[in-house]
Design a protein around this motif. Structure first.
Motif, short mmCIF file in Angstrom:
data_model
loop_
_atom_site.label_atom_id
_atom_site.label_comp_id
_atom_site.label_asym_id
_atom_site.label_seq_id
_atom_site.Cartn_x
_atom_site.Cartn_y
_atom_site.Cartn_z
N GLY A 96 -87.73 12.39 -8.31
CA GLY A 96 -86.53 13.21 -8.43
C GLY A 96 -85.56 12.55 -9.39
O GLY A 96 -85.56 11.32 -9.53
N PHE A 97 -84.75 13.35 -10.07
CA PHE A 97 -83.79 12.82 -11.04
C PHE A 97 -82.39 13.36 -10.77
O PHE A 97 -82.23 14.56 -10.51
N VAL A 98 -81.41 12.47 -10.86
CA VAL A 98 -80.01 12.87 -10.80
C VAL A 98 -79.33 12.25 -12.02
O VAL A 98 -79.36 11.03 -12.19
N PHE A 99 -78.71 13.09 -12.86
CA PHE A 99 -78.09 12.60 -14.09
C PHE A 99 -76.57 12.73 -14.03
O PHE A 99 -76.03 13.56 -13.29
N GLN A 100 -75.91 11.94 -14.84
CA GLN A 100 -74.45 11.99 -14.92
C GLN A 100 -73.97 13.37 -15.34
O GLN A 100 -72.95 13.87 -14.87
N SER A 101 -74.74 14.01 -16.24
CA SER A 101 -74.32 15.30 -16.78
C SER A 101 -74.84 16.49 -15.97
O SER A 101 -74.79 17.63 -16.43
N PHE A 102 -75.36 16.21 -14.76
CA PHE A 102 -75.84 17.23 -13.80
C PHE A 102 -77.14 17.91 -14.25
O PHE A 102 -78.05 18.09 -13.46
N ASN A 103 -77.21 18.33 -15.54
CA ASN A 103 -78.43 18.96 -16.08
C ASN A 103 -78.89 20.18 -15.28
O ASN A 103 -80.07 20.38 -15.05
N LEU A 104 -77.94 20.99 -14.86
CA LEU A 104 -78.28 22.23 -14.18
C LEU A 104 -78.55 23.32 -15.22
O LEU A 104 -78.02 23.28 -16.32
N VAL A 105 -79.38 24.29 -14.84
CA VAL A 105 -79.67 25.42 -15.74
C VAL A 105 -78.54 26.43 -15.59
O VAL A 105 -78.34 26.98 -14.49
N PRO A 106 -77.77 26.70 -16.65
CA PRO A 106 -76.55 27.51 -16.51
C PRO A 106 -76.78 28.94 -16.07
O PRO A 106 -75.90 29.55 -15.46
N THR A 107 -77.97 29.49 -16.36
CA THR A 107 -78.23 30.89 -16.02
C THR A 107 -78.73 31.07 -14.59
O THR A 107 -78.84 32.20 -14.10
N LEU A 108 -79.03 29.97 -13.90
CA LEU A 108 -79.53 30.05 -12.52
C LEU A 108 -78.40 29.81 -11.53
O LEU A 108 -77.46 29.06 -11.81
N THR A 109 -78.51 30.43 -10.36
CA THR A 109 -77.57 30.14 -9.29
C THR A 109 -77.82 28.73 -8.74
O THR A 109 -78.81 28.08 -9.10
N ALA A 110 -76.93 28.30 -7.85
CA ALA A 110 -77.12 26.99 -7.22
C ALA A 110 -78.48 26.94 -6.51
O ALA A 110 -79.24 25.98 -6.66
N LEU A 111 -78.81 28.01 -5.77
CA LEU A 111 -80.10 28.04 -5.08
C LEU A 111 -81.25 28.04 -6.07
O LEU A 111 -82.26 27.34 -5.88
N GLY A 112 -81.12 28.80 -7.16
CA GLY A 112 -82.16 28.82 -8.19
C GLY A 112 -82.39 27.44 -8.79
O GLY A 112 -83.54 27.05 -9.04
N ASN A 113 -81.32 26.70 -8.99
CA ASN A 113 -81.45 25.34 -9.50
C ASN A 113 -82.14 24.43 -8.50
O ASN A 113 -82.98 23.60 -8.87
N ILE A 114 -81.80 24.58 -7.22
CA ILE A 114 -82.41 23.73 -6.19
C ILE A 114 -83.92 24.01 -6.10
O ILE A 114 -84.73 23.09 -5.91
N LEU A 115 -84.30 25.28 -6.28
CA LEU A 115 -85.72 25.67 -6.16
C LEU A 115 -86.50 25.48 -7.46
O LEU A 115 -87.71 25.72 -7.49
N LEU A 116 -85.81 25.05 -8.52
CA LEU A 116 -86.45 24.95 -9.83
C LEU A 116 -87.73 24.10 -9.84
O LEU A 116 -88.73 24.50 -10.46
N PRO A 117 -87.76 22.93 -9.16
CA PRO A 117 -89.00 22.14 -9.19
C PRO A 117 -90.21 22.91 -8.64
O PRO A 117 -91.33 22.73 -9.12
N PHE A 118 -89.98 23.77 -7.66
CA PHE A 118 -91.08 24.57 -7.09
C PHE A 118 -91.51 25.65 -8.08
O PHE A 118 -92.70 25.89 -8.26
N ASP A 119 -90.52 26.30 -8.72
CA ASP A 119 -90.85 27.33 -9.71
C ASP A 119 -91.66 26.74 -10.86
O ASP A 119 -92.63 27.34 -11.32
N LEU A 120 -91.25 25.56 -11.32
CA LEU A 120 -91.98 24.91 -12.42
C LEU A 120 -93.39 24.53 -12.01
O LEU A 120 -94.30 24.48 -12.85
N ASP A 121 -93.57 24.27 -10.71
CA ASP A 121 -94.90 23.90 -10.21
C ASP A 121 -95.71 25.13 -9.81
O ASP A 121 -96.85 25.01 -9.34
#
Length: 260
Positions: A96-121
């Protein structure tokens, strides 16, 4: 017989690691023969002045950058010779990675960002993973914000989403690069407490790069880098002890430079 990383109780390790940028007179030796391990279920802070090699060490350990020489393992997987695709899959499933700049996907909701690793997999969370995500959302106080996009969240909320994303798959190993750098002191304390809890209660191994003695004081172990080498490896330290050590190291370096 070769000793494995697991035998040593390590989540990751590097051996005789060097990293050089450029060549000839302009070459920069970011890492110079580093051998160190990140212990399982432990929160490790990696500290050092700017240019000491701490971020480079984390990037090589995480497989985000290749070493000039030496070897790196995540668990018992020697990542040094893996292809980009193999590294991507390994990181997605085990790190898992946590960056200073957050690196969230701007077009996704908070939940969409949290679920992103599963979507990518290409899969949905299992019942166990869904329960873990629900627990993280609850602990992080994110339930009312799950439908919001990153620009609708405060810095602290964005970093909490990033932490939920980093921990959602239950990775053995979490790398955090200056995770409190863009946060106010209260949000920063919350983030550090969450990382400490992930290590203490869930057995996850945390490696955090920071320049902040207060942040590092939350860790079980503090590694100090200087000029691309590990210059000290200390158990849990207070912020005052860390500050005093860093000041003494900087003064020593300044005196050495003046004498040269």
């Amino acid at each position: 017989m070769e000793i494995t990383t697991t035998d040593l109780g390590l989540a990751a390790r590097v051996q005789q690691l060097t990293k050089t940028y450029g060549s000839g007179d302009s070459a920069v030796h970011a890492l110079a023969g580093v051998s160190v391990g990140i212990r399982r279920s432990e929160f490790t802070a990696i500290m050092g002045p700017s240019g000491s090699g701490k971020s480079t060490l984390m990037h090589v350990m995480a497989g985000l950058d290749a070493p000039t020489s030496g070897r790196a393992w995540i668990g018992d997987t020697d990542i040094t010779g893996l292809s980009d695709l193999e590294l991507t899959i390994l990181r997605r499933r085990r790190v898992g990675f946590v960056f200073q700049s957050f690196n969230l996907v701007p077009t996704l909701t908070a939940l969409g960002n949290i679920l992103l690793p599963f979507d990518l997999d290409g899969r949905r969370p299992s019942a166990l993973e869904r329960a873990r995500i629900d627990g993280l959302v609850d602990t992080l106080g994110l339930a009312p914000r799950l439908g919001h996009r990153p620009h609708e969240l405060s810095g602290g909320q964005q970093q909490r989403v990033a932490i939920a994303r980093a921990l959602a798959t239950g990775p053995d190993l979490v790398f955090a690069d200056e995770p409190t750098g863009n946060l106010d002191s209260r949000s920063g304390r919350e983030v550090l407490s969450l990382l400490a809890t992930a290590s203490r209660e869930h057995g996850q191994s945390i490696a955090m790069v920071t320049h902040d003695p207060l942040a590092a004081s939350h860790a079980d172990r503090v590694l100090f880098l200087g000029d691309g080498r590990i210059v000290a490896d200390k158990p849990r330290q207070s912020a005052e002890e860390i500050s005093a050590y860093m000041l003494a190291a900087e003064l020593g370096a300044a005196q050495t430079g003046a004498a040269a």
